[in-house]
Design an enzyme around this catalytic site. Structure first.
Site, PDB file in Angstrom:
ATOM      1  N   TYR A 159       0.833  -1.124   0.076  1.00 27.22           N
ATOM      2  CA  TYR A 159       0.114   0.158   0.161  1.00 27.22           C
ATOM      3  C   TYR A 159       1.203   1.276  -0.007  1.00 27.22           C
ATOM      4  CZ  TYR A 159      -3.524   3.685   1.417  1.00 27.22           C
ATOM      5  OH  TYR A 159      -4.363   4.463   1.430  1.00 27.22           O
ATOM      6  N   GLU A 200       8.465   7.465  21.417  1.00 25.50           N
ATOM      7  CA  GLU A 200       7.018   6.412  21.890  1.00 25.50           C
ATOM      8  C   GLU A 200       6.708   5.329  20.919  1.00 25.50           C
ATOM      9  OE1 GLU A 200       3.758   8.891  22.359  1.00 25.50           O
ATOM     10  OE2 GLU A 200       5.003  10.560  22.802  1.00 25.50           O
ATOM     11  N   LYS A 258       4.729   3.199  18.248  1.00 30.07           N
ATOM     12  CA  LYS A 258       3.465   3.470  17.539  1.00 30.07           C
ATOM     13  C   LYS A 258       2.476   2.277  17.649  1.00 30.07           C
ATOM     14  CE  LYS A 258       2.146   5.585  13.024  1.00 30.07           C
ATOM     15  NZ  LYS A 258       1.213   4.664  12.826  1.00 30.07           N
ATOM     16  N   ASP A 275      -0.068   0.042  16.871  1.00 32.24           N
ATOM     17  CA  ASP A 275      -1.058  -0.348  15.798  1.00 32.24           C
ATOM     18  C   ASP A 275      -2.543  -0.917  16.162  1.00 32.24           C
ATOM     19  OD1 ASP A 275      -1.423  -0.739  13.128  1.00 32.24           O
ATOM     20  OD2 ASP A 275      -0.354  -2.620  12.623  1.00 32.24           O
ATOM     21  N   GLU A 326      -4.846   5.221  21.506  1.00 35.05           N
ATOM     22  CA  GLU A 326      -4.877   4.189  20.672  1.00 35.05           C
ATOM     23  C   GLU A 326      -5.650   2.833  21.277  1.00 35.05           C
ATOM     24  OE1 GLU A 326      -3.644   5.122  17.859  1.00 35.05           O
ATOM     25  OE2 GLU A 326      -3.628   3.358  16.451  1.00 35.05           O
ATOM     26  N   TYR A 336      -1.770   9.242  24.243  1.00 35.07           N
ATOM     27  CA  TYR A 336      -0.290   9.663  23.941  1.00 35.07           C
ATOM     28  C   TYR A 336      -0.410  11.138  23.674  1.00 35.07           C
ATOM     29  CZ  TYR A 336      -2.458   8.795  19.318  1.00 35.07           C
ATOM     30  OH  TYR A 336      -3.451   8.649  18.358  1.00 35.07           O
ATOM     31  N   LYS A 377       8.873   4.272  10.768  1.00 31.97           N
ATOM     32  CA  LYS A 377       7.889   2.740  10.505  1.00 31.97           C
ATOM     33  C   LYS A 377       9.003   1.619  10.491  1.00 31.97           C
ATOM     34  CE  LYS A 377       4.150   2.948   8.325  1.00 31.97           C
ATOM     35  NZ  LYS A 377       2.881   2.836   8.733  1.00 31.97           N
ATOM     36  N   CYS A 396      -0.761 -41.354   5.714  1.00 30.58           N
ATOM     37  CA  CYS A 396       0.186 -40.339   6.256  1.00 30.58           C
ATOM     38  C   CYS A 396       1.422 -40.297   5.347  1.00 30.58           C
ATOM     39  CB  CYS A 396       0.840 -41.245   7.609  1.00 30.58           C
ATOM     40  SG  CYS A 396       2.488 -40.525   8.080  1.00 30.58           S
ATOM     41  N   CYS A 446       4.626 -42.521   6.060  1.00 28.25           N
ATOM     42  CA  CYS A 446       4.723 -43.969   6.132  1.00 28.25           C
ATOM     43  C   CYS A 446       3.527 -44.578   5.223  1.00 28.25           C
ATOM     44  CB  CYS A 446       4.760 -44.628   7.544  1.00 28.25           C
ATOM     45  SG  CYS A 446       3.152 -44.224   8.526  1.00 28.25           S
ATOM     46  N   CYS A 485      -1.602 -39.996  12.579  1.00 25.46           N
ATOM     47  CA  CYS A 485      -0.963 -41.276  11.941  1.00 25.46           C
ATOM     48  C   CYS A 485      -1.378 -42.232  12.818  1.00 25.46           C
ATOM     49  CB  CYS A 485       0.265 -40.972  11.373  1.00 25.46           C
ATOM     50  SG  CYS A 485       1.204 -42.612  10.919  1.00 25.46           S
ATOM     51  N   CYS A 526       5.797 -44.776  12.791  1.00 27.55           N
ATOM     52  CA  CYS A 526       5.940 -43.971  11.874  1.00 27.55           C
ATOM     53  C   CYS A 526       7.427 -43.289  11.790  1.00 27.55           C
ATOM     54  CB  CYS A 526       4.652 -43.056  11.613  1.00 27.55           C
ATOM     55  SG  CYS A 526       5.199 -41.821  10.678  1.00 27.55           S
TER      56      CYS A 526
HETATM   57  S1  IVH Z   1       0.995  11.164  17.469  1.00 26.62           S
HETATM   58  C1  IVH Z   1       0.282  15.094  15.882  1.00 26.62           C
HETATM   59  N1  IVH Z   1       1.682   8.964  18.912  1.00 26.62           N
HETATM   60  O1  IVH Z   1      -0.429   6.656  14.244  1.00 26.62           O
HETATM   61  C2  IVH Z   1       0.255  13.508  16.182  1.00 26.62           C
HETATM   62  N2  IVH Z   1       0.159   8.733  17.161  1.00 26.62           N
HETATM   63  O2  IVH Z   1      -0.641   8.586  11.710  1.00 26.62           O
HETATM   64  C3  IVH Z   1      -0.756  12.456  15.915  1.00 26.62           C
HETATM   65  N3  IVH Z   1      -0.315   6.246  16.729  1.00 26.62           N
HETATM   66  O3  IVH Z   1      -3.399   7.653  13.744  1.00 26.62           O
HETATM   67  C4  IVH Z   1      -0.421  11.210  16.280  1.00 26.62           C
HETATM   68  N4  IVH Z   1       0.604   5.486  18.438  1.00 26.62           N
HETATM   69  O4  IVH Z   1      -3.517   6.829  15.887  1.00 26.62           O
HETATM   70  C5  IVH Z   1       1.153   9.311  18.027  1.00 26.62           C
HETATM   71  N5  IVH Z   1       2.551   7.331  20.517  1.00 26.62           N
HETATM   72  C6  IVH Z   1       1.923   7.660  19.383  1.00 26.62           C
HETATM   73  C7  IVH Z   1       0.969   6.747  18.430  1.00 26.62           C
HETATM   74  C8  IVH Z   1       0.343   7.343  17.174  1.00 26.62           C
HETATM   75  C9  IVH Z   1       0.124   5.229  17.408  1.00 26.62           C
HETATM   76  C10 IVH Z   1      -1.228   6.382  15.703  1.00 26.62           C
HETATM   77  C11 IVH Z   1      -2.157   7.515  15.604  1.00 26.62           C
HETATM   78  C12 IVH Z   1      -2.521   8.164  14.353  1.00 26.62           C
HETATM   79  C13 IVH Z   1      -1.378   7.477  13.543  1.00 26.62           C
HETATM   80  C14 IVH Z   1      -0.195   8.554  13.038  1.00 26.62           C
END
Ligand code: IVH
Length: 686
Positions: free
Chosen positions: A39, A118, A120, A122, A178, A230, A321, A415, A418, A433, A438
């Site tokens: 993507y 921090e 990120k 998911d 999140e 956050y 990322k 199997c 054997c 099996c 075997c």
């Molecule tokens: S800050 C202005 N901190 O990642 C800052 N985002 O595109 C806005 N996310 O949809 C986000 N962990 O939901 C920030 N420690 C973190 C995060 C975090 C996950 C997500 C957030 C946002 C996407 C950023």
């Protein structure tokens, strides 16, 4: 229009169509068909074209929208302040370029401020509105300006404070964070969905997003969702702290969960080190999904100075990322592995693909039911994940990418190792099996036989068992006891000393009690505990083999599944031959701590309470069991007698109430030694 331009225009249109569809699959259907990597790559390609040829940019281009469209079913909610998204940095160079772009605006000040880094998370973004510390609204991100009001659902998430702790809460504030699903909860949830015949969620993020948008909050409440905060903003766009680090501390003090492993970094080099450690070490042990790290300029005044690009992404933050932990690849075929108990486990043979920083070629498919539930076919495009430190597994197919050449899969009837018939028990999801000899079972079986909790044969490692099998010296467990020092010395990596040690260790294992042998044989469903219960009950292999399935099932703690498995194991002539071989090698086939079958307390149920004058609880229990009785913890009408010591409490009262006999330690000693006395008495009579 030149030929190049028209080709580019066509490509842009194709990309728009692809990405629009992908966004729909991702955000609306919660079922992505492309991996994040695919993507991102397509998205960047389209962005690059649009930057080079601005005339090709359309209003409905996927690049012109950030976030998910609003779903029907929930009232919409306007965010206090726009929810932004983050620019990405995919490697160290992009991170450095980001720092330089900041330096151009604020100069060296950024080095004084430093960065807060921090995880990120998911998951799915939410904005929580608090009035004087009280949660009043929770909304999804939506398009950043307006989201869906999912308050009733979010209120069910453990960890989201309904009222903030501490003090100093602003009159009106949005806390952002999140919502996510830990891997363990995600797996449990999908297992339940398979069992209920419902489609599985493809990954924790989609499961979290889907769970948050359930129309029935009772369903959301059953999902093991979690939350990390956050960010926080006030109506005028300001932040209730002077730095990001201080904000996280404040959130923590208010009772908002904040993700672990955050750090303060002075330089981008430090950020890079942190990101590497998180990606390659921390990530595997987290228990929840992250897709990167977020780097934020720490000082809030400096953040304000840096501002926002196009009202969408702040200049003061960037997402570093990581390699995605999900990827889409081709399932070449499904193969079957034979485990030590004969269980057949299907696994995926994939076209190699990068997942979470490693190349994956094989992935687990769990069992045939899961393959059927997911409708996985050989030749399918599939989603592969590496979740935490578990082995990679196949989430499911991407049916949209089928071309008709995919082949449905069935567990083979014979199997693959054997050719013996494969059976499947009604109660069990697994297929087996039927051949105890075997070859597929040999290696795993011998490794298990030698393992710590089984025969505990020191020095008989996986590699050495492989050597013995390859040399043809060993085919089953009994053959181990015939291996000679001379044979071993002829093998690679064996000195005379290590050969002698191994032969001695194998010989020593002949003295292991029956319970360990029984566990080591690898009988289906017989774990270490069941083996002990059976061995102690019957005392000898011969007595156990003479018992029927029904009798075995009467042993306390041994259910009919185990009993049936043991009985049919002993009924197999190959097993009888193996056991005879073991007997011929002089193995001890009995249990030193066996329960006396005709002991003085056989059939008795005894309860211990209070402190006995000389016996500890463990000693008293051993005495009762040795005499054939069993110790239970609560008094009922079925209790034969209660042994009471000092400070006996409610159990004694209960015994008196029910009229159950109460005795002391001295009497217990008399009754448990009664066996020999009785026998003497009987002798006297004859
Ligand atoms: S800050 C202005 N901190 O990642 C800052 N985002 O595109 C806005 N996310 O949809 C986000 N962990 O939901 C920030 N420690 C973190 C995060 C975090 C996950 C997500 C957030 C946002 C996407 C950023």
């Amino acid at each position: 229009m030149s030929a190049v331009e028209s080709a580019t225009s066509e490509r842009a249109e194709a990309l728009r169509a692809l990405l629009t569809r992908a966004q729909h699959e991702y955000y609306v259907l919660d079922r992505p068909a492309l991996s994040d990597q695919e993507y991102d790559q397509l998205f960047r390609e389209l962005q690059a074209i649009e930057n080079a040829y601005p005339a090709l940019r359309t209003d409905d281009s996927p690049t012109q929208r950030v976030g998910a469209p609003i779903q029907s079913g929930f009232p919409s909610h306007r965010h206090l302040v726009r929810m932004m998204s983050l620019d990405n940095a995919f490697d160290q160079a992009e991170l450095e370029a980001w720092e330089q772009s900041i330096e151009r605006v604020v100069g060296a000040a950024v080095h004084e401020s430093g960065y807060t880094v921090e995880l990120k998370i998911d998951g799915a973004a939410v904005a929580l509105t608090y009035r004087d510390g009280l949660l009043v609204t929770a909304a999804t991100r939506g398009d950043g300006t307006e989201g869906e009001d999912v308050t009733r659902n979010v209120r069910t998430i453990r960890g989201v404070p309904l009222r903030l702790m501490g003090s100093g809460h602003p009159p009106l504030m949005e806390i952002r964070g999140e919502v996510y699903l830990p891997f363990a909860g995600f797996e449990r949830m999908n297992e339940a969905r398979v069992a209920a015949g419902e489609p599985v969620y493809v990954n924790p993020r989609n499961a979290a997003a889907g769970s948050m948008r359930q129309l029935d909050p009772a369903i959301t409440a059953q999902r093991p969702l979690r939350f990390f905060g956050y960010a926080a903003v006030l109506p005028d766009g300001s932040v209730p702290a002077s730095s990001q680090w201080a904000l996280l501390e404040t959130l923590g003090a208010w009772g908002v969960p904040v993700a672990p492993h955050r750090a303060r970094c002075r330089t981008i080099a430090e950020v890079a080190t942190w990101a590497n450690t998180v990606e390659h070490e921390t990530r595997a042990a987290l228990g929840f999904a992250i897709d990167g790290g977020v780097v934020k300029v720490n000082d809030v005044a400096l953040q304000d100075e840096l501002g926002v690009r196009n009202d969408r992404t702040p200049r003061w933050a960037v997402a570093r990322k990581f390699a995605p932990d999900m990827a889409v690849t081709r399932l070449a075929r499904i193969d079957v592995n034979v485990g030590r108990t004969g269980v057949l486990t299907p696994f995926a043979v994939l076209e190699p693909v990068e997942v979470g920083g490693a190349t994956v070629t094989f992935a687990s498919l769990h069992n045939a039911d899961q393959i059927a539930a997911k409708d996985l076919r050989e030749g399918d495009w599939v989603q592969v994940v590496r979740a935490g430190d578990v082995i990679p597994y196949v989430l499911g197919p991407v049916p949209e990418r089928r071309d008709g050449h995919e082949r449905p899969w069935h567990m083979p009837a014979a199997c693959p190792r054997c050719d013996a018939p494969v059976v499947r028990d009604g109660e069990d999801v697994a297929s087996y099996c039927t051949n105890v000899a075997c070859p597929g079972r040999q290696l795993e079986g011998l490794v298990h036989f030698a393992s710590k909790d089984a025969m505990d044969i020191d020095g008989l490692s996986y590699a050495r068992i492989q050597q013995l099998l390859a040399a043809g010296y060993v085919r089953d467990a009994a053959d181990l006891f015939a291996v000679t020092v001379e044979q071993l010395v002829g093998l690679e990596r064996f000195g005379r000393k290590s050969a002698e040690n191994l032969v001695a260790a194998i010989a020593a294992a002949k003295q292991q009690p029956l319970s360990r042998l029984l566990f080591g044989l690898g009988i289906r469903h017989v774990g270490a505990q069941a083996a002990q219960l059976l061995a102690r009950q019957y005392g000898s292999l011969d007595a156990m083999m003479a018992a029927s399935a029904a009798q075995l099932g009467e042993v306390r703690g041994v259910g009919h599944i185990i009993a049936d498995s043991v009985a049919s194991y002993f009924a197999d002539p190959n097993v009888v031959a193996l056991l005879n071989k073991l007997r011929a090698h002089g193995l001890r086939l009995d249990e030193p701590n066996a329960i006396q079958a005709d002991g003085p307390l056989t059939g008795a149920t005894v309860v211990l309470t209070g402190t006995l004058p000389t016996l500890s609880r463990g000693e008293a229990t051993a005495l009762v069991e040795k005499a054939g009785g069993r110790v239970t913890s609560s008094v009922s009408r079925k209790t034969t007698f209660v042994v009471a010591g000092d400070e006996a409490g409610s159990k004694l009262d209960k015994a008196r109430e029910l009229g159950v006999e109460v005795i002391d330690e001295a009497e217990l000693r008399r009754r448990t030694s009664a066996a020999s006395t009785d026998r003497h008495a009987a002798d006297d009579l004859t």
